[in-house]
Design a protein around this motif. Structure first.
Motif, PDB file in Angstrom:
ATOM      1  N   THR A   1     -42.212   9.530 -29.527  1.00 28.53           N
ATOM      2  CA  THR A   1     -43.318  10.078 -28.757  1.00 28.53           C
ATOM      3  C   THR A   1     -42.856  10.381 -27.348  1.00 28.53           C
ATOM      4  O   THR A   1     -42.059   9.630 -26.769  1.00 28.53           O
ATOM      5  CB  THR A   1     -44.527   9.122 -28.738  1.00 28.53           C
TER       6      THR A   1
ATOM      7  N   GLU B   1     -44.090  10.448 -23.770  1.00 27.71           N
ATOM      8  CA  GLU B   1     -45.196   9.926 -22.982  1.00 27.71           C
ATOM      9  C   GLU B   1     -45.366  10.759 -21.710  1.00 27.71           C
ATOM     10  O   GLU B   1     -44.539  10.698 -20.806  1.00 27.71           O
ATOM     11  CB  GLU B   1     -44.963   8.459 -22.626  1.00 27.71           C
TER      12      GLU B   1
ATOM     13  N   MET C   1     -51.659   4.046 -29.408  1.00 26.96           N
ATOM     14  CA  MET C   1     -51.920   5.477 -29.222  1.00 26.96           C
ATOM     15  C   MET C   1     -53.367   5.694 -28.780  1.00 26.96           C
ATOM     16  O   MET C   1     -54.257   4.941 -29.150  1.00 26.96           O
ATOM     17  CB  MET C   1     -51.694   6.245 -30.534  1.00 26.96           C
ATOM     18  N   GLU C   2     -53.587   6.743 -28.011  1.00 25.11           N
ATOM     19  CA  GLU C   2     -54.963   7.174 -27.734  1.00 25.11           C
ATOM     20  C   GLU C   2     -55.305   8.294 -28.730  1.00 25.11           C
ATOM     21  O   GLU C   2     -54.434   8.742 -29.483  1.00 25.11           O
ATOM     22  CB  GLU C   2     -55.122   7.593 -26.274  1.00 25.11           C
TER      23      GLU C   2
ATOM     24  N   GLY D   1     -53.048  11.647 -28.927  1.00 22.13           N
ATOM     25  CA  GLY D   1     -51.717  11.353 -29.444  1.00 22.13           C
ATOM     26  C   GLY D   1     -51.756  11.002 -30.923  1.00 22.13           C
ATOM     27  O   GLY D   1     -50.837  11.350 -31.681  1.00 22.13           O
TER      28      GLY D   1
ATOM     29  N   TYR E   1     -49.637  12.558 -33.906  1.00 15.59           N
ATOM     30  CA  TYR E   1     -48.870  11.718 -34.829  1.00 15.59           C
ATOM     31  C   TYR E   1     -49.202  12.072 -36.280  1.00 15.59           C
ATOM     32  O   TYR E   1     -48.303  12.207 -37.126  1.00 15.59           O
ATOM     33  CB  TYR E   1     -49.161  10.241 -34.570  1.00 15.59           C
TER      34      TYR E   1
ATOM     35  N   GLU F   1     -47.813  12.319 -26.502  1.00 12.18           N
ATOM     36  CA  GLU F   1     -48.903  11.446 -26.041  1.00 12.18           C
ATOM     37  C   GLU F   1     -49.326  11.983 -24.682  1.00 12.18           C
ATOM     38  O   GLU F   1     -48.600  11.863 -23.701  1.00 12.18           O
ATOM     39  CB  GLU F   1     -48.431   9.995 -25.934  1.00 12.18           C
ATOM     40  N   THR F   2     -50.515  12.571 -24.642  1.00 17.17           N
ATOM     41  CA  THR F   2     -50.887  13.351 -23.462  1.00 17.17           C
ATOM     42  C   THR F   2     -51.713  12.586 -22.434  1.00 17.17           C
ATOM     43  O   THR F   2     -51.982  13.118 -21.350  1.00 17.17           O
ATOM     44  CB  THR F   2     -51.659  14.604 -23.895  1.00 17.17           C
TER      45      THR F   2
END
Length: 429
Positions: free
Chosen positions: A95, A97, A350-351, A354, A358, A377-378
Motif C-alpha cells: 500500500t 500511504e 485500512m480506511e 483504501g 484493496y 491508501e488515500t
C-alpha cells in the motif's frame, strides 16, 4: 508548453491561463500539448533518487519551458515536505500511504503544489478559488491556501454528506477560507462551480479559479507519488498494477500520466464504491452520469466524474483505455468485511477508500496472475473514525494535528442548491 481543452484540441492556452481559468470555456479540461518522455536512464535510477529529486526531473519535464529551474525546485520543495511510504501488507501486495501530510489525505500533495504555483504565476491580482468537495479536497485546499496573500477560497460541500472531521478541517479556519454548505449532493456543488466558471458576467467582475482536480495544478503533481512508489518496490517485482480508489478520477488519471511519461506500470485498476459509472463503462455500458449514492467511502460518492475525459484523452480512444484499465465496484458491506479481514490477518488498519482499492487489487490479482500490486491508501483511518471503530470495535488514535481540528468551531453558511443564490453570494463579496 501550451495546454489544450479535451473538448477542442485547437483551443490552446498558456500555463498561467490554464491554471487560473481551471476549466476551458467549452467546459473541457486542460491537458499538456505534449507528454514529455522521460529517459530510460532516469527510470533505471529511480531507486537511487529521493522523492524531491524525482520531483525536480518530472516537473521540470512538464513545466521547464515556463518556470525557471529555481522555481521548479521551490515548487517541488514546498510540495514534498512529507513522506509517502510504501508498506508491505501481504505477499505481492503493497500500500502507498498518502496520508502523512498536513490534513492526512492524498490531496495535500496537489493542494500544496497548486497554492505555490498560483503564488508564482499571479502577482498582485485578487484571486477567488472555488472548490467543490465530497470530503478531502476541501480540507486539503483550505489548509494549503490558508492565509495565502491575495487568495480567497470558497468551498462548496454537500450538507450532511462529509464526515465530521473532514468538515471541521475546512469550516474552522476562517481568515481567507469560507465554507458554503449546500442542500444537495457533491455533483450539485461541482455543477455550481462549473457554472460559475462559464458565467461571462461573473468572470468579468472577478478573477475566478479552481483547486479541484479539474485544475492541472492540482492534478499533475499527483503523478509524482506513482514514480516514488515504483522506485521503492523491491527489485525484480515483475509486472506492476496500481489499484486506485476512484471518485472524480483525477488520482488514477495522474497515474496514467506517469505511465505515459515512461513509468513502467503494466495495468491500472479503477476501484469504486456503488457509484460505478466508470467500472460499468469499462465493461461496455455507455458512459451515463447519474445521481450519486451515499456510502461509507464518501469521497468517492461521485455520479459524474469530471476526469473521465482525461482518461480517454490519455489513451486516445475507448478501446485502449479498456485494454489498460480494469474497473471493479464494491458495496459498503463488502468494504467493511475487507477492513476486518485484513486487520485480522495482517494487523494493517485500512480506511474505507483504501479498502475499496484493496478489494479491486485482490480481484484483479485473482483474475490475472504474476502481478505485484500497489493499492493507494488515500486518508488516515482516523478521518473516518466512526466507520473504522464500528468495524474493529476499538478506538482509533488520532494524530495530534488531526485531533486539534475537533477543538475548532464550525463556521459555514447554508445555501440552497441554486446557482443564482451562489452567484449573488459571490457578487456580494
Amino acid at each position: 508548453m501550451k495546454f489544450y481543452s479535451t473538448n477542442n484540441k485547437s483551443h490552446k492556452v498558456s500555463l498561467k491561463e490554464a491554471v487560473i481559468k481551471g476549466l476551458a470555456p467549452d467546459q473541457g479540461l486542460y491537458m499538456p500539448e505534449q507528454i514529455p518522455p522521460l529517459s530510460a536512464d532516469f527510470i533505471a535510477q529511480l531507486p537511487n533518487l529521493s522523492f524531491q529529486e524525482i520531483g525536480y526531473e518530472v516537473i521540470g519535464a512538464l513545466f521547464g519551458e515556463d518556470l525557471s529551474s529555481d522555481h521548479i525546485k521551490e515548487l517541488v520543495n514546498h510540495t514534498l515536505t512529507f513522506d509517502a511510504p510504501l508498506v508491505k501488507v501481504e505477499d505481492g501486495v503493497y500500500t502507498l500511504e498518502l496520508f502523512h501530510g498536513p490534513t492526512l489525505a492524498f490531496k495535500d500533495f496537489g493542494a500544496r503544489f497548486c497554492s505555490k504555483l498560483m503564488n508564482l504565476l499571479v502577482s498582485n491580482e485578487k484571486v477567488r478559488v472555488l472548490v467543490a468537495t465530497s470530503g478531502d479536497t476541501g480540507s486539503a485546499v483550505a489548509n494549503g491556501f490558508y492565509k495565502v496573500p491575495n487568495v480567497e477560497v470558497i468551498i462548496l460541500y454537500p450538507s450532511g454528506k462529509v464526515s465530521t472531521l473532514q468538515e471541521k478541517q475546512f469550516t474552522t479556519l476562517g481568515e481567507n477560507i469560507t465554507a458554503l454548505e449546500v442542500d444537495g449532493v457533491f455533483d450539485d456543488c461541482q455543477q455550481m462551480v462549473k457554472q460559475a466558471f462559464l458565467d461571462k458576467d461573473l468572470n468579468a467582475r472577478m478573477l475566478l479559479t479552481s483547486a479541484n482536480s479539474i485544475n492541472i495544478a492540482r492534478w499533475i503533481p499527483q503523478c509524482l507519488y506513482y514514480f516514488y512508489a515504483y522506485s521503492r518496490l523491491p527489485k525484480g517485482q515483475g509486472k506492476v498494477v496500481f489499484s486506485v480508489p476512484s471518485g472524480n478520477f483525477g488520482n488514477i488519471a495522474a497515474g496514467m500520466l506517469a505511465e505515459r511519461m515512461g513509468l513502467p506500470i503494466d495495468h491500472f485498476v479503477a476501484a469504486t464504491n456503488v457509484n460505478k459509472i466508470v467500472p460499468d463503462f469499462l465493461k461496455g455500458v455507455p458512459f451515463r452520469p447519474r445521481p450519486s449514492l451515499q456510502t461509507i467511502s464518501n469521497s468517492m460518492d461521485v455520479g459524474n466524474p469530471s476526469n473521465f475525459y482525461r482518461l480517454l484523452d490519455l489513451y486516445g480512444d475507448e478501446s485502449n483505455l479498456k485494454e489498460r484499465v480494469k474497473g471493479y465496484f464494491f458495496d459498503d458491506a463488502t468494504t467493511r468485511e475487507a477492513m476486518a479481514e485484513v486487520k485480522a490477518a495482517t494487523g494493517y488498519l485500512m480506511e474505507p477508500h483504501g479498502a475499496v482499492a484493496y478489494l479491486g487489487l485482490k480481484t484483479f490479482r485473482e483474475e490475472h496472475g504474476g502481478y505485484t500490486g500497489v493499492f493507494l491508501e488515500t486518508a488516515h483511518p482516523g478521518k473516518f473514525g466512526d466507520v473504522v471503530e464500528a468495524v474493529h470495535q476499538q478506538k482509533v488514535e488520532l494524530p495530534e494535528r488531526l485531533a486539534a481540528f475537533f477543538k475548532g468551531q464550525k463556521k459555514s453558511q447554508l445555501i440552497a442548491n441554486d446557482y443564482e443564490e451562489f452567484k449573488d453570494y459571490l457578487l456580494s463579496k
